[in-house]
Design an enzyme around this catalytic site. Sequence first.
Site, PDB file in Angstrom:
ATOM      1  N   ASP A 148      -7.908  -5.478   0.299  1.00  0.00           N
ATOM      2  CA  ASP A 148      -8.424  -6.391  -0.716  1.00  0.00           C
ATOM      3  C   ASP A 148      -8.014  -7.842  -0.505  1.00  0.00           C
ATOM      4  O   ASP A 148      -8.490  -8.725  -1.216  1.00  0.00           O
ATOM      5  CB  ASP A 148      -7.957  -5.939  -2.110  1.00  0.00           C
ATOM      6  CG  ASP A 148      -8.562  -4.608  -2.499  1.00  0.00           C
ATOM      7  OD1 ASP A 148      -9.752  -4.419  -2.223  1.00  0.00           O
ATOM      8  OD2 ASP A 148      -7.851  -3.752  -3.056  1.00  0.00           O
TER       9      ASP A 148
ATOM     10  N   HIS B  29       0.852  -1.193   0.000  1.00  0.00           N
ATOM     11  CA  HIS B  29       0.000   0.000   0.000  1.00  0.00           C
ATOM     12  C   HIS B  29       0.884   1.239   0.000  1.00  0.00           C
ATOM     13  O   HIS B  29       1.948   1.242   0.614  1.00  0.00           O
ATOM     14  CB  HIS B  29      -0.904   0.015   1.243  1.00  0.00           C
ATOM     15  CG  HIS B  29      -2.053   0.953   1.111  1.00  0.00           C
ATOM     16  ND1 HIS B  29      -1.950   2.284   1.412  1.00  0.00           N
ATOM     17  CD2 HIS B  29      -3.317   0.755   0.668  1.00  0.00           C
ATOM     18  CE1 HIS B  29      -3.105   2.864   1.172  1.00  0.00           C
ATOM     19  NE2 HIS B  29      -3.954   1.962   0.711  1.00  0.00           N
TER      20      HIS B  29
HETATM   21  N1  ACO Z   1       4.120  -7.714  -4.698  1.00  0.00           N
HETATM   22  C1  ACO Z   1       5.441  -7.656  -4.921  1.00  0.00           C
HETATM   23  N2  ACO Z   1       6.172  -6.529  -4.814  1.00  0.00           N
HETATM   24  C2  ACO Z   1       5.533  -5.411  -4.466  1.00  0.00           C
HETATM   25  C3  ACO Z   1       4.138  -5.384  -4.206  1.00  0.00           C
HETATM   26  C4  ACO Z   1       3.432  -6.593  -4.333  1.00  0.00           C
HETATM   27  N3  ACO Z   1       2.113  -6.635  -4.110  1.00  0.00           N
HETATM   28  N4  ACO Z   1       3.768  -4.132  -3.887  1.00  0.00           N
HETATM   29  C5  ACO Z   1       4.865  -3.388  -3.937  1.00  0.00           C
HETATM   30  N5  ACO Z   1       5.943  -4.154  -4.273  1.00  0.00           N
HETATM   31  C6  ACO Z   1       7.349  -3.717  -4.366  1.00  0.00           C
HETATM   32  C7  ACO Z   1       7.596  -2.935  -5.654  1.00  0.00           C
HETATM   33  O1  ACO Z   1       7.994  -3.795  -6.702  1.00  0.00           O
HETATM   34  C8  ACO Z   1       8.694  -1.991  -5.211  1.00  0.00           C
HETATM   35  O2  ACO Z   1       9.897  -2.729  -5.149  1.00  0.00           O
HETATM   36  P1  ACO Z   1      11.322  -1.983  -5.474  1.00  0.00           P
HETATM   37  O3  ACO Z   1      11.479  -0.962  -4.398  1.00  0.00           O
HETATM   38  O4  ACO Z   1      12.308  -3.089  -5.438  1.00  0.00           O
HETATM   39  O5  ACO Z   1      11.157  -1.379  -6.843  1.00  0.00           O
HETATM   40  C9  ACO Z   1       8.301  -1.650  -3.776  1.00  0.00           C
HETATM   41  O6  ACO Z   1       7.573  -2.786  -3.307  1.00  0.00           O
HETATM   42  C10 ACO Z   1       7.445  -0.389  -3.640  1.00  0.00           C
HETATM   43  O7  ACO Z   1       6.296  -0.565  -4.471  1.00  0.00           O
HETATM   44  P2  ACO Z   1       5.644   0.581  -5.344  1.00  0.00           P
HETATM   45  O8  ACO Z   1       4.985  -0.041  -6.523  1.00  0.00           O
HETATM   46  O9  ACO Z   1       6.651   1.663  -5.600  1.00  0.00           O
HETATM   47  O10 ACO Z   1       4.567   1.116  -4.327  1.00  0.00           O
HETATM   48  P3  ACO Z   1       3.341   2.048  -4.663  1.00  0.00           P
HETATM   49  O11 ACO Z   1       3.044   2.781  -3.428  1.00  0.00           O
HETATM   50  O12 ACO Z   1       3.604   2.856  -5.892  1.00  0.00           O
HETATM   51  O13 ACO Z   1       2.173   1.018  -5.034  1.00  0.00           O
HETATM   52  C11 ACO Z   1       0.467  -0.600  -4.717  1.00  0.00           C
HETATM   53  C12 ACO Z   1       1.232   0.583  -4.111  1.00  0.00           C
HETATM   54  C13 ACO Z   1      -0.054  -0.196  -6.120  1.00  0.00           C
HETATM   55  C14 ACO Z   1      -0.734  -0.901  -3.848  1.00  0.00           C
HETATM   56  C15 ACO Z   1       1.397  -1.830  -4.827  1.00  0.00           C
HETATM   57  O14 ACO Z   1       1.798  -2.219  -3.525  1.00  0.00           O
HETATM   58  C16 ACO Z   1       0.737  -3.014  -5.543  1.00  0.00           C
HETATM   59  O15 ACO Z   1       0.803  -3.077  -6.786  1.00  0.00           O
HETATM   60  N6  ACO Z   1       0.083  -3.933  -4.807  1.00  0.00           N
HETATM   61  C17 ACO Z   1      -0.647  -5.030  -5.434  1.00  0.00           C
HETATM   62  C18 ACO Z   1      -2.010  -4.544  -5.943  1.00  0.00           C
HETATM   63  C19 ACO Z   1      -2.973  -4.274  -4.799  1.00  0.00           C
HETATM   64  O16 ACO Z   1      -3.141  -5.091  -3.913  1.00  0.00           O
HETATM   65  N7  ACO Z   1      -3.642  -3.119  -4.887  1.00  0.00           N
HETATM   66  C20 ACO Z   1      -4.665  -2.715  -3.879  1.00  0.00           C
HETATM   67  C21 ACO Z   1      -4.157  -1.598  -3.044  1.00  0.00           C
HETATM   68  S1  ACO Z   1      -5.287  -1.139  -1.788  1.00  0.00           S
HETATM   69  C22 ACO Z   1      -6.474  -0.259  -2.626  1.00  0.00           C
HETATM   70  O17 ACO Z   1      -6.214   0.465  -3.534  1.00  0.00           O
HETATM   71  C23 ACO Z   1      -7.788  -0.425  -2.214  1.00  0.00           C
END
Ligand code: ACO
Length: 430
Positions: free
Chosen positions: A364, A307
Amino acid sequence: MTNETKTAELHVDGKTITMPMMEDNAGFRAVDIRTLWRDARVYTYDPGFGCTVSCQSAISHVDGEKGQLLYRGYPVEVLTEHCTFVEVAYLLIHGVLPNQAQMEKFSDLFNSHSMIHEDMRTFFRRYPERAHPMAVLSAMVVSLSSFYPEVDKTDEDIDMAATRLLSKLRTIAAFSYKKSIGEPISQPSHKLSYCANFLNMMFSSPVVDYQIDPIIVRVMNQLLVLHADHGQNCSTSTVRMVGSSGANLYASVCAGICALWGPLHGGANQEVVEMLERIHREGCSVDKVIEQAKDKTNPRRLMGFGHRIYKTYDPRAAIAKKICHEVLARLGKQDPLLDLALGLEAKALADPYFVERKLYPNVDFYTGIIYRAMGFPTDMFTVLFALGRLPGWIAQWQELKRDPHQRIGRPMQLYTGPMQPAFVPIDQRT
Ligand code: ACO
Protein backbone atom coordinates in the site's frame (compact mmCIF):
# COMPACT_ATOMS: atom_id res chain seq x y z
CA MET A 1 1.82 -31.63 1.12
CA THR A 2 3.34 -34.51 3.10
CA ASN A 3 2.33 -36.01 6.38
CA GLU A 4 5.74 -36.40 7.97
CA THR A 5 6.79 -39.43 9.93
CA LYS A 6 8.05 -36.85 12.45
CA THR A 7 5.90 -35.97 15.40
CA ALA A 8 5.75 -33.22 18.00
CA GLU A 9 5.21 -33.81 21.70
CA LEU A 10 3.41 -31.71 24.26
CA HIS A 11 3.57 -32.46 27.97
CA VAL A 12 0.36 -31.64 29.82
CA ASP A 13 -0.48 -32.70 33.38
CA GLY A 14 2.27 -35.34 33.35
CA LYS A 15 0.88 -36.83 30.15
CA THR A 16 2.77 -36.82 26.83
CA ILE A 17 0.62 -35.96 23.84
CA THR A 18 2.11 -36.95 20.49
CA MET A 19 0.92 -35.04 17.43
CA PRO A 20 1.76 -35.54 13.75
CA MET A 21 3.75 -32.95 11.78
CA MET A 22 2.85 -31.79 8.29
CA GLU A 23 5.07 -30.14 5.68
CA ASP A 24 3.91 -28.12 2.69
CA ASN A 25 5.44 -27.96 -0.80
CA ALA A 26 7.58 -24.97 0.17
CA GLY A 27 9.01 -26.73 3.26
CA PHE A 28 6.88 -24.93 5.89
CA ARG A 29 5.94 -27.22 8.76
CA ALA A 30 2.95 -27.38 11.06
CA VAL A 31 1.92 -29.45 14.04
CA ASP A 32 -1.46 -31.06 13.51
CA ILE A 33 -3.25 -30.24 16.78
CA ARG A 34 -6.70 -31.41 15.78
CA THR A 35 -6.87 -34.08 18.50
CA LEU A 36 -5.33 -31.91 21.23
CA TRP A 37 -8.61 -31.00 22.92
CA ARG A 38 -9.82 -34.59 22.79
CA ASP A 39 -6.53 -36.03 24.17
CA ALA A 40 -5.38 -33.34 26.62
CA ARG A 41 -8.35 -31.03 27.25
CA VAL A 42 -6.31 -27.93 26.30
CA TYR A 43 -6.74 -25.37 23.55
CA THR A 44 -4.01 -23.36 21.82
CA TYR A 45 -3.96 -19.57 22.33
CA ASP A 46 -3.01 -17.44 19.29
CA PRO A 47 -4.72 -14.01 19.04
CA GLY A 48 -4.48 -12.68 15.48
CA PHE A 49 -3.67 -16.23 14.27
CA GLY A 50 0.04 -15.42 13.81
CA CYS A 51 0.93 -19.07 14.27
CA THR A 52 -2.19 -20.88 13.14
CA VAL A 53 -2.75 -22.67 9.83
CA SER A 54 -6.45 -22.60 8.97
CA CYS A 55 -6.45 -24.59 5.72
CA GLN A 56 -4.43 -26.26 3.00
CA SER A 57 -4.34 -24.15 -0.16
CA ALA A 58 -2.77 -24.46 -3.62
CA ILE A 59 -3.55 -20.90 -4.74
CA SER A 60 -0.80 -18.57 -3.55
CA HIS A 61 2.36 -18.83 -1.48
CA VAL A 62 3.98 -16.07 0.55
CA ASP A 63 7.51 -16.45 1.90
CA GLY A 64 8.06 -13.54 4.25
CA GLU A 65 11.77 -14.16 4.81
CA LYS A 66 12.60 -14.39 1.10
CA GLY A 67 10.12 -11.67 0.07
CA GLN A 68 8.50 -14.07 -2.36
CA LEU A 69 4.90 -14.21 -3.63
CA LEU A 70 3.76 -16.99 -5.98
CA TYR A 71 0.36 -17.43 -7.66
CA ARG A 72 -0.13 -21.11 -8.51
CA GLY A 73 3.67 -21.36 -8.38
CA TYR A 74 4.45 -18.41 -10.69
CA PRO A 75 6.36 -15.44 -9.19
CA VAL A 76 4.23 -12.29 -9.05
CA GLU A 77 7.05 -10.41 -10.85
CA VAL A 78 6.69 -12.69 -13.92
CA LEU A 79 2.90 -12.44 -14.00
CA THR A 80 2.90 -8.66 -13.56
CA GLU A 81 5.32 -8.32 -16.46
CA HIS A 82 3.75 -10.77 -18.91
CA CYS A 83 0.05 -11.31 -18.13
CA THR A 84 -3.14 -9.32 -18.12
CA PHE A 85 -5.32 -9.28 -15.04
CA VAL A 86 -7.90 -11.49 -16.78
CA GLU A 87 -5.22 -14.13 -17.49
CA VAL A 88 -4.17 -14.08 -13.84
CA ALA A 89 -7.80 -14.29 -12.72
CA TYR A 90 -8.16 -17.41 -14.89
CA LEU A 91 -4.93 -18.83 -13.43
CA LEU A 92 -6.10 -18.35 -9.85
CA ILE A 93 -9.61 -19.66 -10.43
CA HIS A 94 -8.83 -22.56 -12.81
CA GLY A 95 -5.33 -23.43 -11.58
CA VAL A 96 -3.57 -23.09 -14.96
CA LEU A 97 -2.76 -20.27 -17.35
CA PRO A 98 -5.33 -20.11 -20.17
CA ASN A 99 -4.53 -20.84 -23.81
CA GLN A 100 -5.74 -18.36 -26.44
CA ALA A 101 -9.15 -20.01 -26.92
CA GLN A 102 -9.81 -20.30 -23.17
CA MET A 103 -8.78 -16.70 -22.71
CA GLU A 104 -11.14 -15.48 -25.41
CA LYS A 105 -14.05 -17.45 -23.98
CA PHE A 106 -13.32 -16.18 -20.46
CA SER A 107 -13.10 -12.56 -21.67
CA ASP A 108 -16.30 -12.91 -23.75
CA LEU A 109 -18.14 -14.04 -20.63
CA PHE A 110 -17.12 -10.83 -18.89
CA ASN A 111 -18.55 -8.82 -21.74
CA SER A 112 -21.87 -10.69 -21.66
CA HIS A 113 -22.28 -10.08 -17.92
CA SER A 114 -20.83 -6.61 -17.53
CA MET A 115 -24.12 -4.71 -17.17
CA ILE A 116 -25.96 -4.57 -13.91
CA HIS A 117 -29.66 -5.18 -13.54
CA GLU A 118 -31.69 -2.05 -14.30
CA ASP A 119 -33.41 -2.24 -10.89
CA MET A 120 -30.04 -2.38 -9.14
CA ARG A 121 -29.02 0.80 -10.89
CA THR A 122 -31.75 2.66 -9.02
CA PHE A 123 -29.95 1.77 -5.74
CA PHE A 124 -27.16 4.16 -6.64
CA ARG A 125 -29.57 7.10 -6.53
CA ARG A 126 -30.45 6.40 -2.91
CA TYR A 127 -26.96 6.54 -1.41
CA PRO A 128 -25.91 9.86 0.08
CA GLU A 129 -23.48 11.73 -2.13
CA ARG A 130 -20.64 11.40 0.36
CA ALA A 131 -21.12 7.64 0.80
CA HIS A 132 -17.78 5.86 0.87
CA PRO A 133 -17.54 3.72 -2.29
CA MET A 134 -16.53 0.70 -0.16
CA ALA A 135 -19.89 0.91 1.63
CA VAL A 136 -21.65 1.04 -1.74
CA LEU A 137 -19.50 -1.76 -3.17
CA SER A 138 -20.14 -4.19 -0.32
CA ALA A 139 -23.89 -3.51 -0.27
CA MET A 140 -24.19 -3.88 -4.04
CA VAL A 141 -22.25 -7.15 -4.03
CA VAL A 142 -24.50 -8.79 -1.45
CA SER A 143 -27.50 -7.44 -3.36
CA LEU A 144 -26.36 -9.45 -6.39
CA SER A 145 -27.54 -12.58 -4.57
CA SER A 146 -31.09 -11.26 -4.61
CA PHE A 147 -30.99 -10.48 -8.34
CA TYR A 148 -29.17 -13.70 -9.29
CA PRO A 149 -30.38 -16.20 -6.68
CA GLU A 150 -29.15 -19.30 -8.55
CA VAL A 151 -25.84 -19.23 -6.68
CA ASP A 152 -24.45 -22.58 -5.64
CA LYS A 153 -26.71 -25.55 -6.39
CA THR A 154 -24.51 -26.82 -9.23
CA ASP A 155 -20.94 -26.28 -10.45
CA GLU A 156 -22.38 -24.23 -13.35
CA ASP A 157 -24.16 -21.95 -10.84
CA ILE A 158 -20.90 -21.41 -8.99
CA ASP A 159 -19.00 -20.64 -12.21
CA MET A 160 -21.72 -18.22 -13.29
CA ALA A 161 -21.74 -16.44 -9.91
CA ALA A 162 -17.94 -16.07 -10.17
CA THR A 163 -18.20 -14.70 -13.72
CA ARG A 164 -20.96 -12.28 -12.77
CA LEU A 165 -18.99 -11.02 -9.81
CA LEU A 166 -15.77 -10.51 -11.75
CA SER A 167 -17.54 -8.72 -14.52
CA LYS A 168 -19.99 -6.66 -12.52
CA LEU A 169 -17.67 -5.56 -9.71
CA ARG A 170 -15.80 -3.20 -12.04
CA THR A 171 -19.13 -1.80 -13.31
CA ILE A 172 -20.38 -1.29 -9.75
CA ALA A 173 -17.05 0.30 -8.76
CA ALA A 174 -17.17 2.77 -11.65
CA PHE A 175 -20.87 3.54 -11.10
CA SER A 176 -20.28 4.27 -7.41
CA TYR A 177 -17.58 6.77 -8.38
CA LYS A 178 -19.84 8.45 -10.93
CA LYS A 179 -22.57 8.67 -8.31
CA SER A 180 -20.16 10.30 -5.83
CA ILE A 181 -19.29 13.08 -8.30
CA GLY A 182 -22.86 13.51 -9.50
CA GLU A 183 -22.18 12.49 -13.10
CA PRO A 184 -24.25 10.12 -15.25
CA ILE A 185 -22.87 6.61 -15.47
CA SER A 186 -20.95 5.33 -18.50
CA GLN A 187 -22.01 1.88 -19.62
CA PRO A 188 -19.49 -0.94 -20.23
CA SER A 189 -18.51 -1.58 -23.84
CA HIS A 190 -18.06 -4.93 -25.61
CA LYS A 191 -15.28 -3.42 -27.66
CA LEU A 192 -12.96 -2.81 -24.75
CA SER A 193 -10.74 -5.08 -22.67
CA TYR A 194 -11.38 -5.56 -18.95
CA CYS A 195 -9.15 -2.75 -17.70
CA ALA A 196 -9.77 -0.37 -20.62
CA ASN A 197 -13.48 -0.83 -20.00
CA PHE A 198 -13.09 0.00 -16.34
CA LEU A 199 -11.00 3.11 -17.01
CA ASN A 200 -13.50 4.23 -19.65
CA MET A 201 -16.47 3.79 -17.28
CA MET A 202 -14.57 5.75 -14.63
CA PHE A 203 -13.34 8.67 -16.67
CA SER A 204 -15.49 9.15 -19.78
CA SER A 205 -18.52 11.41 -19.62
CA PRO A 206 -21.28 12.39 -22.07
CA VAL A 207 -19.24 15.48 -22.96
CA VAL A 208 -15.67 14.16 -22.77
CA ASP A 209 -14.33 11.08 -24.53
CA TYR A 210 -11.74 9.38 -22.41
CA GLN A 211 -8.55 8.83 -24.39
CA ILE A 212 -7.51 5.31 -23.54
CA ASP A 213 -3.73 5.26 -23.15
CA PRO A 214 -2.45 1.67 -23.66
CA ILE A 215 0.37 2.32 -21.19
CA ILE A 216 -2.13 3.31 -18.49
CA VAL A 217 -4.24 0.24 -19.32
CA ARG A 218 -1.11 -1.88 -18.84
CA VAL A 219 -0.44 -0.20 -15.49
CA MET A 220 -4.02 -0.87 -14.40
CA ASN A 221 -3.54 -4.53 -15.31
CA GLN A 222 -0.27 -4.66 -13.40
CA LEU A 223 -1.75 -3.10 -10.28
CA LEU A 224 -4.71 -5.48 -10.25
CA VAL A 225 -2.37 -8.46 -10.76
CA LEU A 226 -0.27 -7.30 -7.79
CA HIS A 227 -3.32 -7.53 -5.54
CA ALA A 228 -4.89 -10.71 -6.94
CA ASP A 229 -4.20 -13.06 -4.01
CA HIS A 230 -2.13 -13.25 -0.85
CA GLY A 231 -2.58 -16.39 1.20
CA GLN A 232 -4.87 -16.32 4.23
CA ASN A 233 -4.86 -12.56 4.82
CA CYS A 234 -7.63 -10.88 6.85
CA SER A 235 -10.16 -10.41 4.03
CA THR A 236 -9.52 -13.81 2.44
CA SER A 237 -9.87 -15.54 5.81
CA THR A 238 -13.12 -13.62 6.24
CA VAL A 239 -14.38 -14.86 2.86
CA ARG A 240 -13.51 -18.41 3.93
CA MET A 241 -14.99 -18.01 7.41
CA VAL A 242 -18.30 -16.75 6.05
CA GLY A 243 -18.25 -19.35 3.27
CA SER A 244 -17.65 -22.10 5.83
CA SER A 245 -21.14 -21.55 7.23
CA GLY A 246 -22.56 -22.34 3.80
CA ALA A 247 -23.12 -18.69 2.86
CA ASN A 248 -23.12 -18.03 -0.88
CA LEU A 249 -20.26 -16.49 -2.87
CA TYR A 250 -21.78 -13.00 -3.03
CA ALA A 251 -22.37 -12.88 0.74
CA SER A 252 -18.88 -14.23 1.45
CA VAL A 253 -17.19 -11.71 -0.88
CA CYS A 254 -19.28 -8.88 0.60
CA ALA A 255 -17.83 -9.79 4.02
CA GLY A 256 -14.33 -9.88 2.49
CA ILE A 257 -14.83 -6.36 1.08
CA CYS A 258 -15.81 -5.11 4.54
CA ALA A 259 -12.71 -6.71 6.10
CA LEU A 260 -10.50 -5.21 3.41
CA TRP A 261 -11.83 -1.72 4.12
CA GLY A 262 -10.06 -1.51 7.51
CA PRO A 263 -7.03 0.83 7.68
CA LEU A 264 -4.72 -1.93 8.87
CA HIS A 265 -5.55 -3.96 5.75
CA GLY A 266 -6.56 -2.69 2.27
CA GLY A 267 -7.76 0.64 3.65
CA ALA A 268 -4.09 1.48 4.25
CA ASN A 269 -3.66 2.65 0.62
CA GLN A 270 -6.07 5.52 1.26
CA GLU A 271 -4.49 6.17 4.68
CA VAL A 272 -0.99 6.40 3.17
CA VAL A 273 -1.92 9.13 0.71
CA GLU A 274 -3.94 10.99 3.34
CA MET A 275 -0.90 10.77 5.66
CA LEU A 276 1.40 12.10 2.90
CA GLU A 277 -1.08 14.88 2.05
CA ARG A 278 -1.25 15.88 5.72
CA ILE A 279 2.54 15.96 6.03
CA HIS A 280 2.78 18.03 2.85
CA ARG A 281 0.01 20.41 3.90
CA GLU A 282 1.34 20.94 7.41
CA GLY A 283 4.95 21.13 6.25
CA CYS A 284 5.82 18.45 8.82
CA SER A 285 9.36 17.07 8.71
CA VAL A 286 9.98 13.44 7.80
CA ASP A 287 11.91 13.04 11.09
CA LYS A 288 8.89 14.16 13.09
CA VAL A 289 6.60 11.68 11.33
CA ILE A 290 9.04 8.85 12.02
CA GLU A 291 9.27 9.87 15.69
CA GLN A 292 5.45 9.95 15.95
CA ALA A 293 5.19 6.48 14.42
CA LYS A 294 7.69 5.12 16.98
CA ASP A 295 5.96 6.79 19.92
CA LYS A 296 3.79 4.15 21.63
CA THR A 297 1.64 6.84 23.26
CA ASN A 298 0.72 8.15 19.79
CA PRO A 299 -1.78 6.01 17.85
CA ARG A 300 -0.33 7.14 14.49
CA ARG A 301 1.66 4.41 12.78
CA LEU A 302 3.68 4.80 9.64
CA MET A 303 0.95 3.72 7.24
CA GLY A 304 2.02 1.46 4.38
CA PHE A 305 4.80 0.02 6.53
CA GLY A 306 5.00 -3.35 8.25
CA HIS A 307 3.44 -6.68 7.47
CA ARG A 308 2.51 -9.80 9.40
CA ILE A 309 4.40 -12.09 7.02
CA TYR A 310 7.04 -10.01 5.21
CA LYS A 311 10.14 -9.51 7.30
CA THR A 312 11.91 -8.09 4.27
CA TYR A 313 10.82 -5.87 1.37
CA ASP A 314 7.30 -6.75 0.19
CA PRO A 315 7.85 -7.81 -3.47
CA ARG A 316 4.62 -6.03 -4.42
CA ALA A 317 5.92 -2.77 -2.94
CA ALA A 318 9.09 -3.07 -5.03
CA ILE A 319 7.02 -3.50 -8.22
CA ALA A 320 4.65 -0.67 -7.25
CA LYS A 321 7.58 1.67 -6.58
CA LYS A 322 8.97 0.97 -10.06
CA ILE A 323 5.54 1.47 -11.68
CA CYS A 324 5.12 4.70 -9.74
CA HIS A 325 8.24 6.22 -11.30
CA GLU A 326 7.20 4.97 -14.76
CA VAL A 327 3.66 6.36 -14.55
CA LEU A 328 4.70 9.78 -13.33
CA ALA A 329 7.27 9.96 -16.14
CA ARG A 330 4.70 8.80 -18.72
CA LEU A 331 2.14 11.35 -17.60
CA GLY A 332 4.79 14.04 -17.33
CA LYS A 333 3.72 14.64 -13.73
CA GLN A 334 5.72 15.42 -10.65
CA ASP A 335 4.15 14.60 -7.35
CA PRO A 336 5.63 16.05 -4.17
CA LEU A 337 4.05 13.11 -2.33
CA LEU A 338 6.42 10.72 -4.11
CA ASP A 339 9.42 12.67 -2.86
CA LEU A 340 7.94 12.59 0.63
CA ALA A 341 7.33 8.84 0.40
CA LEU A 342 10.89 8.21 -0.80
CA GLY A 343 12.23 10.34 2.05
CA LEU A 344 10.10 8.51 4.62
CA GLU A 345 11.17 5.13 3.30
CA ALA A 346 14.87 6.03 3.38
CA LYS A 347 14.61 7.39 6.94
CA ALA A 348 12.58 4.46 8.23
CA LEU A 349 14.83 1.82 6.69
CA ALA A 350 17.83 3.41 8.43
CA ASP A 351 16.11 3.75 11.79
CA PRO A 352 16.88 1.06 14.43
CA TYR A 353 13.18 0.93 15.48
CA PHE A 354 12.11 -0.17 11.97
CA VAL A 355 15.23 -2.27 11.38
CA GLU A 356 14.87 -4.27 14.63
CA ARG A 357 11.17 -4.92 13.97
CA LYS A 358 11.83 -5.68 10.29
CA LEU A 359 9.29 -3.12 9.12
CA TYR A 360 9.46 -2.44 5.36
CA PRO A 361 7.11 -0.75 2.88
CA ASN A 362 4.13 -2.95 2.05
CA VAL A 363 2.00 -3.03 -1.11
CA ASP A 364 0.00 0.00 0.00
CA PHE A 365 2.95 2.38 0.36
CA TYR A 366 3.34 3.37 -3.30
CA THR A 367 0.10 2.27 -4.99
CA GLY A 368 -1.90 5.31 -3.82
CA ILE A 369 0.54 7.70 -5.50
CA ILE A 370 0.06 5.81 -8.77
CA TYR A 371 -3.74 5.82 -8.48
CA ARG A 372 -3.62 9.55 -7.73
CA ALA A 373 -1.54 10.21 -10.83
CA MET A 374 -4.05 8.18 -12.88
CA GLY A 375 -6.87 10.44 -11.63
CA PHE A 376 -8.52 8.21 -9.01
CA PRO A 377 -9.80 9.99 -5.89
CA THR A 378 -8.40 8.69 -2.59
CA ASP A 379 -11.61 7.02 -1.43
CA MET A 380 -11.58 4.82 -4.55
CA PHE A 381 -8.15 3.32 -3.72
CA THR A 382 -9.47 0.49 -1.55
CA VAL A 383 -12.13 -0.25 -4.16
CA LEU A 384 -9.29 -0.82 -6.64
CA PHE A 385 -7.68 -3.20 -4.15
CA ALA A 386 -10.99 -5.09 -3.90
CA LEU A 387 -11.23 -5.31 -7.68
CA GLY A 388 -7.75 -6.81 -7.80
CA ARG A 389 -8.29 -9.21 -4.88
CA LEU A 390 -11.59 -10.54 -6.24
CA PRO A 391 -10.19 -13.50 -8.27
CA GLY A 392 -8.26 -14.58 -5.17
CA TRP A 393 -11.39 -14.46 -3.00
CA ILE A 394 -13.33 -16.45 -5.61
CA ALA A 395 -10.60 -19.08 -5.97
CA GLN A 396 -10.26 -19.41 -2.18
CA TRP A 397 -14.03 -19.73 -1.71
CA GLN A 398 -14.21 -22.41 -4.41
CA GLU A 399 -11.24 -24.26 -2.90
CA LEU A 400 -12.96 -24.21 0.48
CA LYS A 401 -16.10 -25.75 -1.04
CA ARG A 402 -14.06 -28.62 -2.51
CA ASP A 403 -11.90 -29.19 0.58
CA PRO A 404 -12.74 -32.51 2.24
CA HIS A 405 -11.23 -31.23 5.54
CA GLN A 406 -13.38 -28.10 5.62
CA ARG A 407 -15.64 -27.58 8.63
CA ILE A 408 -17.50 -24.53 9.82
CA GLY A 409 -14.97 -21.97 11.14
CA ARG A 410 -15.32 -21.71 14.88
CA PRO A 411 -12.36 -20.51 17.03
CA MET A 412 -12.36 -21.10 20.79
CA GLN A 413 -11.94 -18.48 23.52
CA LEU A 414 -10.67 -18.18 27.09
CA TYR A 415 -13.59 -16.75 29.04
CA THR A 416 -12.78 -13.75 31.26
CA GLY A 417 -16.29 -12.78 32.42
CA PRO A 418 -18.02 -13.46 35.76
CA MET A 419 -19.11 -16.96 36.72
CA GLN A 420 -22.75 -17.14 37.80
CA PRO A 421 -23.15 -13.99 39.96
CA ALA A 422 -26.21 -13.88 42.21
CA PHE A 423 -29.26 -12.94 40.13
CA VAL A 424 -31.09 -9.79 41.31
CA PRO A 425 -34.65 -9.12 40.01
CA ILE A 426 -34.99 -5.83 38.09
CA ASP A 427 -37.03 -4.04 40.80
CA GLN A 428 -34.28 -4.71 43.38
CA ARG A 429 -31.33 -3.57 41.23
CA THR A 430 -29.64 -0.32 42.20
N1 ACO B 1 4.52 1.94 12.28
C1 ACO B 1 5.09 1.89 13.49
N2 ACO B 1 5.25 0.76 14.20
C2 ACO B 1 4.81 -0.38 13.66
C3 ACO B 1 4.21 -0.42 12.37
C4 ACO B 1 4.07 0.80 11.68
N3 ACO B 1 3.50 0.83 10.47
N4 ACO B 1 3.86 -1.69 12.08
C5 ACO B 1 4.23 -2.43 13.12
N5 ACO B 1 4.82 -1.65 14.08
C6 ACO B 1 5.42 -2.10 15.35
C7 ACO B 1 4.34 -2.42 16.38
O1 ACO B 1 4.03 -1.28 17.15
C8 ACO B 1 5.02 -3.51 17.18
O2 ACO B 1 5.98 -2.90 18.02
P1 ACO B 1 6.32 -3.56 19.48
O3 ACO B 1 6.93 -4.89 19.16
O4 ACO B 1 7.24 -2.58 20.10
O5 ACO B 1 5.00 -3.67 20.19
C9 ACO B 1 5.79 -4.29 16.11
O6 ACO B 1 6.08 -3.34 15.09
C10 ACO B 1 5.03 -5.48 15.53
O7 ACO B 1 3.79 -4.98 15.02
P2 ACO B 1 2.41 -5.74 15.14
O8 ACO B 1 1.32 -4.73 15.16
O9 ACO B 1 2.46 -6.72 16.27
O10 ACO B 1 2.41 -6.52 13.78
P3 ACO B 1 1.17 -7.23 13.10
O11 ACO B 1 1.73 -8.31 12.28
O12 ACO B 1 0.14 -7.59 14.12
O13 ACO B 1 0.53 -6.08 12.19
C11 ACO B 1 0.28 -4.57 10.37
C12 ACO B 1 0.83 -5.93 10.85
C13 ACO B 1 -1.21 -4.46 10.78
C14 ACO B 1 0.35 -4.52 8.86
C15 ACO B 1 1.10 -3.42 11.01
O14 ACO B 1 2.44 -3.51 10.56
C16 ACO B 1 0.53 -2.04 10.69
O15 ACO B 1 -0.36 -1.57 11.42
N6 ACO B 1 1.00 -1.38 9.60
C17 ACO B 1 0.43 -0.11 9.19
C18 ACO B 1 -0.88 -0.33 8.43
C19 ACO B 1 -0.64 -0.91 7.05
O16 ACO B 1 0.18 -0.43 6.29
N7 ACO B 1 -1.44 -1.94 6.72
C20 ACO B 1 -1.37 -2.60 5.39
C21 ACO B 1 -0.78 -3.95 5.51
S1 ACO B 1 -0.60 -4.75 3.96
C22 ACO B 1 -2.19 -5.24 3.58
O17 ACO B 1 -2.95 -5.63 4.41
C23 ACO B 1 -2.57 -5.15 2.25
